[in-house]
Motif scaffolding. Structure first.
Motif, PDB file in Angstrom:
ATOM      1  N   ASP A  56       1.020  -0.943  -0.215  1.00 16.60           N
ATOM      2  CA  ASP A  56      -0.070   0.131  -0.413  1.00 16.60           C
ATOM      3  C   ASP A  56       1.161   1.514  -0.027  1.00 16.60           C
ATOM      4  O   ASP A  56       0.443   2.238  -0.415  1.00 16.60           O
ATOM      5  CB  ASP A  56      -0.985  -0.044   0.962  1.00 16.60           C
ATOM      6  CG  ASP A  56      -1.724  -1.056   0.790  1.00 16.60           C
ATOM      7  OD1 ASP A  56      -2.628  -1.918   0.423  1.00 16.60           O
ATOM      8  OD2 ASP A  56      -2.193  -1.806   2.205  1.00 16.60           O
ATOM      9  N   ILE A  57       2.650   0.708   1.191  1.00 14.59           N
ATOM     10  CA  ILE A  57       2.844   1.924   0.588  1.00 14.59           C
ATOM     11  C   ILE A  57       4.438   1.739   0.510  1.00 14.59           C
ATOM     12  O   ILE A  57       4.700   0.869   0.405  1.00 14.59           O
ATOM     13  CB  ILE A  57       2.883   2.650   1.870  1.00 14.59           C
ATOM     14  CG1 ILE A  57       2.145   3.213   2.871  1.00 14.59           C
ATOM     15  CG2 ILE A  57       4.560   3.229   2.361  1.00 14.59           C
ATOM     16  CD1 ILE A  57       1.074   4.540   2.200  1.00 14.59           C
ATOM     17  N   ILE A  58       4.805   2.875  -0.829  1.00 16.34           N
ATOM     18  CA  ILE A  58       6.027   2.633  -0.993  1.00 16.34           C
ATOM     19  C   ILE A  58       7.518   2.830  -0.327  1.00 16.34           C
ATOM     20  O   ILE A  58       7.511   3.829   0.200  1.00 16.34           O
ATOM     21  CB  ILE A  58       6.076   3.051  -2.925  1.00 16.34           C
ATOM     22  CG1 ILE A  58       5.013   1.980  -3.546  1.00 16.34           C
ATOM     23  CG2 ILE A  58       7.879   3.116  -3.147  1.00 16.34           C
ATOM     24  CD1 ILE A  58       5.017   2.759  -4.529  1.00 16.34           C
ATOM     25  N   LEU A  59       8.556   1.172  -0.102  1.00 22.98           N
ATOM     26  CA  LEU A  59       9.498   2.354   0.708  1.00 22.98           C
ATOM     27  C   LEU A  59      10.891   2.867  -0.323  1.00 22.98           C
ATOM     28  O   LEU A  59      11.114   1.834  -1.125  1.00 22.98           O
ATOM     29  CB  LEU A  59       9.588   1.010   1.078  1.00 22.98           C
ATOM     30  CG  LEU A  59      11.370   1.437   2.674  1.00 22.98           C
ATOM     31  CD1 LEU A  59      10.650   2.374   3.470  1.00 22.98           C
ATOM     32  CD2 LEU A  59      11.309  -0.097   2.921  1.00 22.98           C
ATOM     33  N   ASP A  60      10.885   3.624  -0.039  1.00 19.84           N
ATOM     34  CA  ASP A  60      12.317   4.267  -1.018  1.00 19.84           C
ATOM     35  C   ASP A  60      12.873   4.463  -0.622  1.00 19.84           C
ATOM     36  O   ASP A  60      13.704   3.943   0.828  1.00 19.84           O
ATOM     37  CB  ASP A  60      11.319   5.636  -1.575  1.00 19.84           C
ATOM     38  CG  ASP A  60      10.923   6.087  -1.897  1.00 19.84           C
ATOM     39  OD1 ASP A  60      10.387   5.253  -3.036  1.00 19.84           O
ATOM     40  OD2 ASP A  60      10.471   7.183  -2.501  1.00 19.84           O
ATOM     41  N   ASN A  61      14.536   4.722  -0.984  1.00 16.55           N
ATOM     42  CA  ASN A  61      15.644   4.287  -0.429  1.00 16.55           C
ATOM     43  C   ASN A  61      15.883   5.637  -0.184  1.00 16.55           C
ATOM     44  O   ASN A  61      15.874   6.779  -0.089  1.00 16.55           O
ATOM     45  CB  ASN A  61      17.047   3.833  -1.608  1.00 16.55           C
ATOM     46  CG  ASN A  61      16.645   2.196  -1.579  1.00 16.55           C
ATOM     47  OD1 ASN A  61      16.346   1.318  -0.310  1.00 16.55           O
ATOM     48  ND2 ASN A  61      16.802   1.894  -2.819  1.00 16.55           N
TER      49      ASN A  61
END
Length: 61
Positions: A56-61
């Motif tokens: 549901d939420i994208i994890l960015d670096n």
């Protein structure tokens, strides 16, 4: 930090549907800032992790 402040921090971080590593680190730092983690704080963080895990939420670096 007050639980309402942590909730607001999470809401701001997730407003764009993404969570950066820095935002995640900032949220964890806020939760641990008083050297104790309440059940409510842990519940908030677990929900955040669940949203990332489920995509549901994208994890960015």
């Amino acid at each position: 930090m007050e639980i309402q402040q942590i909730k607001a921090m999470i809401e701001r971080a997730l407003a764009d549907g993404r969570l950066s590593r820095q935002e995640d680190d900032d949220i964890k730092a806020a939760i641990f800032s008083d050297k104790k983690v309440t059940e409510e704080e842990m519940k908030l963080y677990r929900e955040l992790q669940k949203q990332v895990f489920e995509g549901d939420i994208i994890l960015d670096n």
